[in-house]
Design a protein around this motif. Sequence first.
Motif, PDB file in Angstrom:
ATOM      1  N   PHE A  12      42.014   3.419  67.173  1.00  0.00           N
ATOM      2  CA  PHE A  12      41.117   3.827  66.091  1.00  0.00           C
ATOM      3  C   PHE A  12      39.919   4.532  66.720  1.00  0.00           C
ATOM      4  CE2 PHE A  12      37.237   3.361  63.746  1.00  0.00           C
ATOM      5  CZ  PHE A  12      37.611   3.763  62.482  1.00  0.00           C
ATOM      6  N   GLN A  50      36.411   6.949  65.231  1.00  0.00           N
ATOM      7  CA  GLN A  50      35.772   7.590  64.078  1.00  0.00           C
ATOM      8  C   GLN A  50      36.224   9.046  63.988  1.00  0.00           C
ATOM      9  OE1 GLN A  50      33.776   6.144  61.865  1.00  0.00           O
ATOM     10  NE2 GLN A  50      33.293   4.204  62.847  1.00  0.00           N
ATOM     11  N   TYR A  55      34.352  -6.546  64.432  1.00  0.00           N
ATOM     12  CA  TYR A  55      35.255  -5.468  64.033  1.00  0.00           C
ATOM     13  C   TYR A  55      34.982  -4.276  64.968  1.00  0.00           C
ATOM     14  CZ  TYR A  55      35.146  -8.284  59.727  1.00  0.00           C
ATOM     15  OH  TYR A  55      35.174  -9.304  58.808  1.00  0.00           O
ATOM     16  N   CYS A  56      35.041  -4.538  66.268  1.00  0.00           N
ATOM     17  CA  CYS A  56      34.471  -3.584  67.241  1.00  0.00           C
ATOM     18  C   CYS A  56      35.388  -2.424  67.598  1.00  0.00           C
ATOM     19  CB  CYS A  56      34.016  -4.317  68.489  1.00  0.00           C
ATOM     20  SG  CYS A  56      35.380  -4.929  69.479  1.00  0.00           S
ATOM     21  N   GLY A  57      36.657  -2.430  67.159  1.00  0.00           N
ATOM     22  CA  GLY A  57      37.544  -1.310  67.500  1.00  0.00           C
ATOM     23  C   GLY A  57      37.664  -1.176  69.002  1.00  0.00           C
ATOM     24  N   ILE A 102      30.389   0.693  69.482  1.00  0.00           N
ATOM     25  CA  ILE A 102      29.005   0.318  69.144  1.00  0.00           C
ATOM     26  C   ILE A 102      28.454  -0.636  70.205  1.00  0.00           C
ATOM     27  CG2 ILE A 102      27.511  -0.839  67.436  1.00  0.00           C
ATOM     28  CD1 ILE A 102      29.375   0.194  65.249  1.00  0.00           C
ATOM     29  N   SER A 141      40.580  -7.638  66.001  1.00  0.00           N
ATOM     30  CA  SER A 141      41.902  -8.273  65.882  1.00  0.00           C
ATOM     31  C   SER A 141      43.037  -7.406  66.430  1.00  0.00           C
ATOM     32  CB  SER A 141      42.179  -8.621  64.413  1.00  0.00           C
ATOM     33  OG  SER A 141      42.128  -7.450  63.639  1.00  0.00           O
ATOM     34  N   ASP A 168      40.555 -12.754  65.022  1.00  0.00           N
ATOM     35  CA  ASP A 168      40.138 -12.416  63.679  1.00  0.00           C
ATOM     36  C   ASP A 168      38.622 -12.653  63.622  1.00  0.00           C
ATOM     37  OD1 ASP A 168      40.676 -12.165  60.673  1.00  0.00           O
ATOM     38  OD2 ASP A 168      39.575 -14.052  60.853  1.00  0.00           O
ATOM     39  N   ALA A 169      37.887 -11.682  63.118  1.00  0.00           N
ATOM     40  CA  ALA A 169      36.423 -11.771  63.140  1.00  0.00           C
ATOM     41  C   ALA A 169      35.930 -13.027  62.416  1.00  0.00           C
ATOM     42  CB  ALA A 169      35.817 -10.515  62.524  1.00  0.00           C
ATOM     43  N   ASP A 191      31.177  -3.964  61.361  1.00  0.00           N
ATOM     44  CA  ASP A 191      31.676  -2.660  60.914  1.00  0.00           C
ATOM     45  C   ASP A 191      33.114  -2.850  60.428  1.00  0.00           C
ATOM     46  OD1 ASP A 191      32.239  -0.004  60.526  1.00  0.00           O
ATOM     47  OD2 ASP A 191      32.154   0.574  62.633  1.00  0.00           O
ATOM     48  N   PRO A 192      33.262  -3.579  59.312  1.00  0.00           N
ATOM     49  CA  PRO A 192      34.615  -3.926  58.853  1.00  0.00           C
ATOM     50  C   PRO A 192      35.348  -2.747  58.223  1.00  0.00           C
ATOM     51  CG  PRO A 192      33.004  -4.707  57.268  1.00  0.00           C
ATOM     52  CD  PRO A 192      32.217  -4.091  58.388  1.00  0.00           C
ATOM     53  N   PRO A 193      36.656  -2.891  57.976  1.00  0.00           N
ATOM     54  CA  PRO A 193      37.380  -1.852  57.239  1.00  0.00           C
ATOM     55  C   PRO A 193      36.897  -1.773  55.790  1.00  0.00           C
ATOM     56  CG  PRO A 193      38.847  -3.689  57.798  1.00  0.00           C
ATOM     57  CD  PRO A 193      37.520  -3.992  58.387  1.00  0.00           C
TER      58      PRO A 193
HETATM   59  N1  SAH Z   1      33.233  -0.321  65.094  1.00  0.00           N
HETATM   60  C1  SAH Z   1      34.399   0.433  65.425  1.00  0.00           C
HETATM   61  C2  SAH Z   1      35.593   0.194  64.531  1.00  0.00           C
HETATM   62  C3  SAH Z   1      35.379   0.068  63.059  1.00  0.00           C
HETATM   63  S1  SAH Z   1      36.827   0.185  62.070  1.00  0.00           S
HETATM   64  C4  SAH Z   1      34.071   1.906  65.520  1.00  0.00           C
HETATM   65  O1  SAH Z   1      33.008   2.363  65.096  1.00  0.00           O
HETATM   66  O2  SAH Z   1      34.885   2.655  66.062  1.00  0.00           O
HETATM   67  C5  SAH Z   1      37.178  -1.453  61.657  1.00  0.00           C
HETATM   68  C6  SAH Z   1      37.894  -2.231  62.733  1.00  0.00           C
HETATM   69  O3  SAH Z   1      38.088  -3.556  62.237  1.00  0.00           O
HETATM   70  C7  SAH Z   1      39.273  -1.723  63.111  1.00  0.00           C
HETATM   71  O4  SAH Z   1      39.309  -1.517  64.498  1.00  0.00           O
HETATM   72  C8  SAH Z   1      40.218  -2.872  62.710  1.00  0.00           C
HETATM   73  O5  SAH Z   1      41.306  -3.043  63.593  1.00  0.00           O
HETATM   74  C9  SAH Z   1      39.300  -4.058  62.774  1.00  0.00           C
HETATM   75  N2  SAH Z   1      39.688  -5.222  61.948  1.00  0.00           N
HETATM   76  C10 SAH Z   1      40.248  -5.229  60.725  1.00  0.00           C
HETATM   77  N3  SAH Z   1      40.382  -6.490  60.263  1.00  0.00           N
HETATM   78  C11 SAH Z   1      39.874  -7.310  61.216  1.00  0.00           C
HETATM   79  C12 SAH Z   1      39.711  -8.722  61.322  1.00  0.00           C
HETATM   80  N4  SAH Z   1      40.101  -9.522  60.327  1.00  0.00           N
HETATM   81  N5  SAH Z   1      39.144  -9.220  62.431  1.00  0.00           N
HETATM   82  C13 SAH Z   1      38.751  -8.406  63.437  1.00  0.00           C
HETATM   83  N6  SAH Z   1      38.873  -7.066  63.397  1.00  0.00           N
HETATM   84  C14 SAH Z   1      39.428  -6.510  62.306  1.00  0.00           C
END
Ligand code: SAH
Length: 452
Positions: free
Chosen positions: A280, A282, A311-313, A317, A333, A359-360, A380-382
């Motif tokens: 992933f 941006q 949700y650090c991808g 960040i 995750s 899982d966050a 920074d969740p989905p």
């Molecule tokens: N902060 C990052 C990614 C944000 S996108 C950036 O700016 O690039 C959201 C991220 O949340 C995705 O990488 C996705 O895989 C993750 N994600 C989704 N559900 C999650 C969960 N339940 N626990 C942890 N991470 C999760």
Amino acid sequence: MDIINKDKKFNVTCIGLNDFGEGEFKVGKSIYSVNNLLPKEKAIVIENDYQGIKKFQLYKITSPSKLRCDVNCKVYNKCGGCQLLHMSYDNQIKFKVDYVNKCFKEKKINAKVMEIVKADFIDGYRNKMQVAYKLKDKDIIYGFYEDKTHRIINNNYCQVQSKEQNEIANNVAKIMKELSIPPYNEDKRTGLIRFLIVRFSVYSKEILVTIVTNGKEFKARSEFVKRLRARCPYISTIVQNINTRKTSIILGDEEIVLFGKGYITEEINGIKFNISSQTFFQVNPYQVSKLYSKVSEYLALTNKETVIDCYCGVGTIGMILAPSAKVVYGVESNKISVLNARNNSYNNKIKNIHFVIDDATDYLNKLAKENVKIDALVLDPPRSGSTELFLNSVNKLKPNKVCYVSCEASTLARDLQILLKEYVIKKVGIVDMFVGTYHVETVVLLTRKDLK
Ligand code: SAH
């Protein structure tokens, strides 16, 4: 335009915009919407049923608004990719600000957008192009899906993608035809090439091409690669991704590198990130550094803080914050993203950051039970937002500052309601990451109520 039944044309007047930037109108007592229609405009629309759902398509605008802009896209009325290109840039921004403010108001959140970070580039900004291929009357067509369907909209030039991405997509179609490589047929589950993904890096100028195939066997593989490289010599690397599943998920797990190193490198705020087809990242590389700088500015770290990046991808960040923090923990995750994040921090020699595959919500709940001391937290969740348990864990852990980065204001507003038990909103900014679309990225800084 597919005119199914000429009698199903209606004269309508636009009564306003919905949350997706579509113009709303009435047919009978019901309200419907179409893309590319502005408030007060008069238009002819055509009823066009799709899989039993009553839908309308714009046929002709009979009385255009003064606010309308020219759109350099032949399939704009049908394609699901962009929704706001017919608005001036300032109007696009107004639409986004109004949407965020409306979401806040609906959830009785007493805050409004205070800052707007506009985009410098309106065309060709998307670093990832993703198109599907299809056989139509012995020709191979390609494009994005029609909004809310799996119908491919044939489009040879997309203005929000780069010139090179468009060229590659075009050449892939030509080479498929020359070498008789059949595109995938979603209904029959036959054919080979399902999708093409083209990603570029602004920093390194590298280009990654991913061919998603329905099966490993790709007989014409080497000739395909040879021809594509000859016609598009700027391609840095080509990967075959195998996806045999009957799913709308684009990528499979297995990959073969056909040419080059299999990934590209992007640089944001002085930090290098490797991007593979599974990672992933941006989509707007020009705006992303402004977004991350906004997070840094809001948190104003002083080298003493323990920070959690949720949700650090691939760790973007957290890695940008790490030089001004004591220690950063990133939680994500997706295993591949975490492996990428670890490699990225190693390559950039950032030693005070650690990544956890979890899982966050589970992770934060554990920290809350152990009563771990945290100074600042980023989430920074989905689009679906976070969970109640996650947010209640934040309220228990009570970091001094929380920075919420959101790509969907309705779930942001819902989640803020929970955080507002312990926090107050200090700043709300939007960063225009998705120019021409209704999507809006919002950054909110919250500080603890009891430290006011
Ligand atoms: N902060 C990052 C990614 C944000 S996108 C950036 O700016 O690039 C959201 C991220 O949340 C995705 O990488 C996705 O895989 C993750 N994600 C989704 N559900 C999650 C969960 N339940 N626990 C942890 N991470 C999760």
